[in-house]
Design an enzyme around this catalytic site. Structure first.
Site, mmCIF file in Angstrom:
data_model
loop_
_atom_site.group_PDB
_atom_site.id
_atom_site.type_symbol
_atom_site.label_atom_id
_atom_site.label_comp_id
_atom_site.label_asym_id
_atom_site.label_seq_id
_atom_site.Cartn_x
_atom_site.Cartn_y
_atom_site.Cartn_z
ATOM 1 N N ASN A 151 34.694 46.571 46.120
ATOM 2 C CA ASN A 151 33.954 46.489 47.378
ATOM 3 C C ASN A 151 34.091 45.126 48.038
ATOM 4 O O ASN A 151 34.339 44.127 47.370
ATOM 5 C CB ASN A 151 32.466 46.799 47.142
ATOM 6 C CG ASN A 151 32.272 48.217 46.664
ATOM 7 O OD1 ASN A 151 33.163 49.040 46.825
ATOM 8 N ND2 ASN A 151 31.132 48.505 46.087
ATOM 9 N N HIS A 209 39.433 43.329 46.092
ATOM 10 C CA HIS A 209 39.978 43.604 47.429
ATOM 11 C C HIS A 209 39.493 42.601 48.464
ATOM 12 O O HIS A 209 39.412 42.910 49.644
ATOM 13 C CB HIS A 209 39.631 45.038 47.851
ATOM 14 C CG HIS A 209 40.343 46.072 47.029
ATOM 15 N ND1 HIS A 209 39.884 47.355 46.851
ATOM 16 C CD2 HIS A 209 41.499 45.998 46.316
ATOM 17 C CE1 HIS A 209 40.725 48.015 46.068
ATOM 18 N NE2 HIS A 209 41.704 47.218 45.722
ATOM 19 N N CYS A 248 39.274 32.397 67.369
ATOM 20 C CA CYS A 248 38.904 31.053 66.930
ATOM 21 C C CYS A 248 39.007 30.107 68.131
ATOM 22 O O CYS A 248 39.606 30.457 69.148
ATOM 23 C CB CYS A 248 39.888 30.692 65.830
ATOM 24 S SG CYS A 248 40.016 28.985 65.375
ATOM 25 N N CYS A 261 40.899 27.767 68.490
ATOM 26 C CA CYS A 261 42.311 27.453 68.766
ATOM 27 C C CYS A 261 43.004 28.604 69.500
ATOM 28 O O CYS A 261 44.152 28.489 69.888
ATOM 29 C CB CYS A 261 43.054 27.145 67.467
ATOM 30 S SG CYS A 261 43.590 28.616 66.567
ATOM 31 N N GLY A 276 30.699 54.563 40.662
ATOM 32 C CA GLY A 276 30.981 54.881 42.071
ATOM 33 C C GLY A 276 32.398 54.612 42.508
ATOM 34 O O GLY A 276 32.619 54.200 43.641
ATOM 35 N N ALA A 326 24.094 56.421 41.758
ATOM 36 C CA ALA A 326 24.170 55.164 41.014
ATOM 37 C C ALA A 326 22.815 54.459 40.924
ATOM 38 O O ALA A 326 22.432 53.977 39.856
ATOM 39 C CB ALA A 326 25.207 54.251 41.672
HETATM 40 P P1 NAD Z 1 36.134 55.874 47.278
HETATM 41 O O1 NAD Z 1 35.671 55.845 48.671
HETATM 42 O O2 NAD Z 1 37.501 56.307 46.982
HETATM 43 O O3 NAD Z 1 35.178 56.766 46.360
HETATM 44 C C1 NAD Z 1 33.819 56.616 46.259
HETATM 45 C C2 NAD Z 1 33.339 57.262 44.941
HETATM 46 O O4 NAD Z 1 31.938 57.055 44.839
HETATM 47 C C3 NAD Z 1 33.593 58.763 44.828
HETATM 48 O O5 NAD Z 1 34.124 59.033 43.551
HETATM 49 C C4 NAD Z 1 32.183 59.384 44.981
HETATM 50 O O6 NAD Z 1 32.017 60.564 44.208
HETATM 51 C C5 NAD Z 1 31.305 58.275 44.450
HETATM 52 N N1 NAD Z 1 29.949 58.229 45.015
HETATM 53 C C6 NAD Z 1 29.550 58.454 46.291
HETATM 54 N N2 NAD Z 1 28.224 58.243 46.427
HETATM 55 C C7 NAD Z 1 27.756 57.863 45.200
HETATM 56 C C8 NAD Z 1 26.473 57.515 44.694
HETATM 57 N N3 NAD Z 1 25.368 57.472 45.475
HETATM 58 N N4 NAD Z 1 26.383 57.187 43.381
HETATM 59 C C9 NAD Z 1 27.469 57.215 42.571
HETATM 60 N N5 NAD Z 1 28.714 57.540 43.005
HETATM 61 C C10 NAD Z 1 28.852 57.853 44.293
HETATM 62 O O7 NAD Z 1 35.882 54.412 46.803
HETATM 63 P P2 NAD Z 1 36.715 53.483 45.929
HETATM 64 O O8 NAD Z 1 37.243 54.210 44.741
HETATM 65 O O9 NAD Z 1 35.862 52.340 45.767
HETATM 66 O O10 NAD Z 1 38.054 53.032 46.712
HETATM 67 C C11 NAD Z 1 38.223 52.879 48.060
HETATM 68 C C12 NAD Z 1 38.444 51.468 48.601
HETATM 69 O O11 NAD Z 1 37.609 51.390 49.702
HETATM 70 C C13 NAD Z 1 38.008 50.328 47.774
HETATM 71 O O12 NAD Z 1 39.110 49.624 47.440
HETATM 72 C C14 NAD Z 1 37.155 49.416 48.664
HETATM 73 O O13 NAD Z 1 37.852 48.220 48.947
HETATM 74 C C15 NAD Z 1 37.042 50.109 49.932
HETATM 75 N N6 NAD Z 1 35.656 50.281 50.455
HETATM 76 C C16 NAD Z 1 34.677 49.361 50.232
HETATM 77 C C17 NAD Z 1 33.393 49.575 50.724
HETATM 78 C C18 NAD Z 1 32.324 48.555 50.450
HETATM 79 O O14 NAD Z 1 32.618 47.373 50.347
HETATM 80 N N7 NAD Z 1 31.062 48.970 50.283
HETATM 81 C C19 NAD Z 1 33.102 50.734 51.444
HETATM 82 C C20 NAD Z 1 34.141 51.648 51.670
HETATM 83 C C21 NAD Z 1 35.409 51.418 51.162
HETATM 84 ZN ZN ZN Z 2 42.274 28.885 64.722
#
Ligand code: NAD
Ligand code: ZN
Length: 250
Positions: free
Chosen positions: A103, A120, A149, A151, A188, A233
């Site tokens: 995340n 990431h 920015c 600049c 998650g 979660a």
């Molecule tokens: P994903 O979007 O592929 O999957 C999310 C997973 O979470 C699924 O398996 C789903 O079943 C599960 N899920 C959904 N709600 C839930 C809950 N309340 N409790 C438990 N599990 C739950 O996500 P990913 O595998 O993390 O990969 C996608 C990429 O997206 C990541 O690399 C990340 O960088 C990026 N991303 C980040 C954010 C953030 O920073 N919050 C948000 C969206 C995407």
């Molecule tokens: Zn700059």
């Protein structure tokens, strides 16, 4: 499910080096949508059109206007939920050593965890593509798109876009943490994005127990998970930490 959580709690109490791998699902209860699945951003956006580095380089205004502006609005206001707080508690209890997260929302640090590997990158900061000046995303003025920015250079979030390389030092540290841990919590994540998906496999091969918490089964569930706890979660972590505190007589 209670029984499963109680057994996982027993393993965590005996653990001396637990690690967590977290994905977008852990932040859903904080109001941040995941990418894939129901309610996910990819239901509305084509990832290759908006989240690929080539798309950003070709037309930063378009990517800022559609994807980054919306993410900024959501992440600026998000707060840790019971799952982030539960992991912070596990660190305070000396059980959890490191979080490896996919995340970019910064919620683990906001909850109080001190060793977080942001695989990431992060969305909390922007970097000017011309002079490398950094600016907090919260302070970016989106009156003008794309934001610039002083600049004149365009700001780009410090997160890894599709097509960009994961910084090798993060990868190395994550692999070392996976090799050294005795328990890994996988929370998650759809376990579908490489190379993050290999982290639990490395831990498993090195002898660690795998505790998976997700709304649904994933490719990892069949292959590697010792415990598959199906649920939200935040709710699962709340029950898990309460049980751990009971076992520790806190
Ligand atoms: P994903 O979007 O592929 O999957 C999310 C997973 O979470 C699924 O398996 C789903 O079943 C599960 N899920 C959904 N709600 C839930 C809950 N309340 N409790 C438990 N599990 C739950 O996500 P990913 O595998 O993390 O990969 C996608 C990429 O997206 C990541 O690399 C990340 O960088 C990026 N991303 C980040 C954010 C953030 O920073 N919050 C948000 C969206 C995407
Ligand atoms: Zn700059």
């Amino acid at each position: 499910m209670k029984d499963l959580i109680h057994r996982a709690a027993g393993d965590l109490v005996r653990s001396t080096n637990a690690v967590a791998l977290t994905g977008a699902g852990i932040s859903v209860e904080s109001g941040i949508p995941p990418f894939r699945g129901k309610g996910g951003l990819w239901e509305r956006f084509d990832p290759m059109e908006y989240a690929h580095i080539d798309a950003f380089m070709k037309n930063p205004a378009k990517v800022w206007d559609v994807l980054i502006k919306e993410m900024k609005g959501i992440i600026d206001n998000a707060r840790p939920n019971n799952a982030h707080k539960g992991l912070a508690k596990l660190e305070k209890l000396g059980i959890l050593k490191t979080i490896i997260t996919q995340n970019v929302d910064g919620l683990h640090q906001m909850a109080g965890n001190t060793d977080v590997i942001e695989f990431h990158g992060n969305f909390a900061w922007q970097r000017c593509m011309e002079c490398n000046n950094r600016c907090e995303t919260k302070k970016i003025d989106i009156g003008q798109i794309p934001p610039r920015c002083e600049c004149g250079g365009i700001y780009k979030p410090e997160c890894i876009f599709f097509g960009e390389m994961i910084p090798p030092q993060y990868l190395r540290r994550s692999e070392m943490a996976a090799l050294a841990c005795d328990t890994i919590l996988v929370i998650g994540t759809s376990a579908g994005v490489q190379p993050a998906a290999t982290i639990p496999l490395i831990a498993k091969q090195a002898g660690a127990k795998v505790i998976e918490i997700n709304l649904e089964r994933t490719p990892l569930s069949k292959e590697s998970s010792d415990y598959i706890i199906l649920g939200k979660a935040g709710e699962v972590l709340k029950t898990l930490t309460t049980e751990i505190e009971r076992l520790l007589n806190i």
